[in-house]
Design an enzyme around this catalytic site. Structure first.
Site, mmCIF file in Angstrom:
data_model
loop_
_atom_site.group_PDB
_atom_site.id
_atom_site.type_symbol
_atom_site.label_atom_id
_atom_site.label_comp_id
_atom_site.label_asym_id
_atom_site.label_seq_id
_atom_site.Cartn_x
_atom_site.Cartn_y
_atom_site.Cartn_z
ATOM 1 N N ASP A 326 10.905 -18.980 41.121
ATOM 2 C CA ASP A 326 10.928 -20.153 40.253
ATOM 3 C C ASP A 326 10.721 -19.898 38.767
ATOM 4 O O ASP A 326 11.070 -20.750 37.957
ATOM 5 C CB ASP A 326 9.906 -21.174 40.754
ATOM 6 N N TYR A 414 11.411 -29.659 44.837
ATOM 7 C CA TYR A 414 9.967 -29.565 45.066
ATOM 8 C C TYR A 414 9.178 -29.981 43.835
ATOM 9 O O TYR A 414 9.550 -29.663 42.704
ATOM 10 C CB TYR A 414 9.570 -28.142 45.453
#
Length: 639
Positions: A326, A414
């Site tokens: 990420d 998310y």
């Protein structure tokens, strides 16, 4: 070597001028991809903090993409001093590793070109999409398709090939895949030269869009027909469904501060109940804590988030390729506005955050960080001293309050909630919660080996989240060491009854003196207790001052050691690793790892490989796969 910054700016202007001559390459033209305050060297910062010496000059890290050169490249600079820089220096990585141009994060402009090639594809498959899903990618009014892009972008270094997964563009589109995925090669700087290499439709692979269209028209393939889309279906919405026994017409409990805040915030400096620290939010990785002190004594120079990953399994090409790293998606810049009463209590202090990433000027993220004090709902300590006659001798108890600093990262589907908790007894705790939507793919029968059906055409995929932290401890000074402790049984003759034997536990200490001995691999026994202490500082009882790191995690490795993408995340091999402090080993990952995990410019394994002495030098790298990590004082010498 230091040179005037005007040369850097002149170079940027020159490159920009060139890009106007080659409009097709503008998605990769020179740009400020990232401008972030550069971390000071720890020893220089500590001399200023502890000895009152001159503060080191503030600097910034600047990342520039140079596309219009014979050899396109990404170059990093350190510029300073801030706020009026007049010099710069090239930033290099350990071992002199170059940054592959293909490993750069995708910019908003490149996404525009990806959208453009999908428009071209959709014109060819418009009939197929309409008949199969009831939705189309263009000219679609309220029945539109969108896409999610999958990473890493290829299978080996130097590639830039991305699987794109089409989804219904409705609320919660992440869980509305429609069974159409396409592999686009977008390595060339000319978007007109981008190609489609593979198409996946309803469980079948095709070498081109034309092949799919031809076989569809001939009726020689298995055609897909999704159920008619129901606008009233609450499946992917946040609208409550079903019966709730909670009275929604009565407010739930709320936090109250009868006399105002008991903490103080001065820009990025915070004080609370003996705690003090500075914080910042790094564009790539997120929240960092610096110069953490308790009762005026430093506990850690730095505690910071380094990386978060989510590795998936599945049957569709998008599912089996998904290995999200990420920081490569600028996780730190995904910290959007927090909602009072939901994300943080209404009484919280909300703080704006600024990022300079993929833009031509700093961007303000309003109320993206919050700070608040809360009660835990249980006592810090208490005792009821009974007189065993129905009464008591005394009762005593202490309320348990904690200060929380929080931000979030919404990385596509998310939502990560990042917390640091500071307790009044000297405990500091790091927490992460994952919410939002799952990353789902199209359902196939074989997919049941890799997940669970969550809708009539949707599979919730098996995946693993891991988060990496750096903890640079400074317990009563820089000279810190590390030991692990186990409980062992001992036998000895009962001194007051010679014919009997006593069996009981004893503490067994193991001093770890090298990096390899303090890098605990999965598959091997993990120590029961982890104690970091200062061998030269003792409390009033003669115990060495120290902190214990406590794990509450069921994390495990995500891939076999050395297997392709695992080389980009070697920190996942170790639930905890202790390394010797080096300014050249400041982070365990980089923004380039996502798109080149096979030969990353930052490899955590390099920090351990030389197996240096760690006595009196113990930065700690640790990660978790559950929702808790904590460091605490207590039975190992805290005064």
């Amino acid at each position: 070597m230091w040179l005037p910054s005007v040369l850097l700016l002149t170079a940027l202007v020159s490159q920009a001028a060139t890009s106007r001559e080659r409009e097709w390459a503008h998605h990769g033209a020179s740009m400020f991809a990232d401008l972030t305050p550069q971390e000071m060297r720890a020893h220089e910062a500590l001399r200023a903090l502890d000895r009152g010496q001159a503060k080191p000059p503030r600097q910034a890290r600047v990342v520039v993409q140079f596309a219009n050169q014979a050899q396109p490249n990404v170059t990093e600079y350190i510029v300073g001093p801030l706020p009026f820089p007049d010099s710069y220096q090239l930033k290099t990585f350990k071992g002199g590793r170059p940054i592959r141009f293909e490993s750069r994060p995708i910019s908003s402009v490149e996404y525009g070109h990806i959208d453009g090639i999908l428009e071209k594809i959709s014109k060819k498959v418009n009939k197929i999409l309409q008949e199969s899903t009831g939705f189309t990618f263009s000219n679609c009014t309220d029945r539109c398709l969108t896409f999610s892009d999958i990473a890493p972008r290829g299978l080996e270094p130097g590639e830039r090939r991305t699987w794109l997964m089409l989804q219904k563009f409705v609320e919660g589109y992440f869980i509305h895949p429609v069974g159409f995925e396409v592999l686009v090669n977008h390595q060339d700087l000319d978007p007109e030269k981008w190609t489609v290499e593979k198409v996946w439709y309803n469980g079948q692979y095709f070498d081109s869009v034309d092949e799919l269209v031809e076989k569809y028209e001939m009726g020689t393939i298995s055609k897909l027909k999704l159920p008619e889309h129901d606008e009233q279906d609450l499946y992917s919405t946040f609208i409550p469904r079903g019966h709730s026994n909670t009275h929604t017409n009565i407010h739930g409990p709320k936090f109250v501060e009868p006399q105002g805040h008991r903490y103080r915030v001065d820009r990025n400096f915070v004080e609370y109940a003996g705690w003090s620290f500075a914080y910042r939010v790094r564009s790539s990785a997120g929240l960092q804590i610096f110069d953490l002190r308790f009762n005026g004594e430093r506990v850690a120079y730095e505690i910071s988030l380094q990386e978060a990953i989510a590795f998936y399994a599945g049957d569709t090409p998008a599912a089996m390729q998904t290995k999200y790293i990420d920081a490569g998606w600028a996780m730190g810049t995904s910290d959007y506005e927090l909602a009072p009463g939901i994300d943080c209590p209404e009484i919280a202090t909300f703080v704006d955050v600024y990022h300079f990433y993929d833009t031509d000027k700093p961007v303000r993220y309003r109320n993206a960080l919050c700070i608040f004090e809360m009660t835990t709902g249980s006592p810090l300590r208490r005792h009821f001293n009974s007189n065993f006659q129905g009464g008591y001798n005394f009762f005593a108890g202490l309320e348990n309050h904690v200060l929380v600093i929080r931000t979030t990262s919404t990385v596509y589907n998310y939502d990560y909630i990042w917390d640091f908790h500071f307790y009044q007894n000297g405990v500091v705790e790091s927490r992460v919660s994952a919410t939002g939507y799952i990353h789902a793919t199209f359902f196939t029968e074989n997919g049941l080996n890799y997940g669970t059906r969550v809708y009539n055409y949707v599979l919730g995929n098996l995946h693993t989240h891991l988060v990496h932290y750096k903890v640079d401890l400074d317990i009563a000074g820089r000279d810190n060491s590390f030991e692990s402790l186990e409980l062992k049984y001992v036998n000895f003759t009962n001194p007051w009854s010679q014919k009997h034997t006593i069996k009981q536990s004893i503490l067994h200490r193991t001093q770890h003196e090298t990096e390899r001995s303090a890098a605990f691999r999965f598959g091997k026994k993990f120590p029961r207790y982890l104690n970091f202490y200062n061998p030269n500082q003792k409390n009033k009882w003669g115990h060495q001052k120290g902190y214990r790191i406590q794990f509450n995690s069921h994390a495990h490795s995500v891939l076999p050691r050395g297997w392709r993408e695992e080389n980009g995340v070697p920190w996942t091999r170790y639930p905890l690793a202790v390394t010797r402090h080096k300014d050249t080993e400041a982070t365990s990952s980089s923004m380039y790892t996502q798109n080149d995990p096979w030969e990353p410019v930052v490899s955590f394994e390099d920090y351990i490989r030389n197996n240096e002495d760690i006595v009196n030098q113990v930065p700690v790298y640790t990660y978790l796969g559950a929702l808790l990590w904590a460091a605490e004082p207590g039975c190992f010498g805290a005064d």
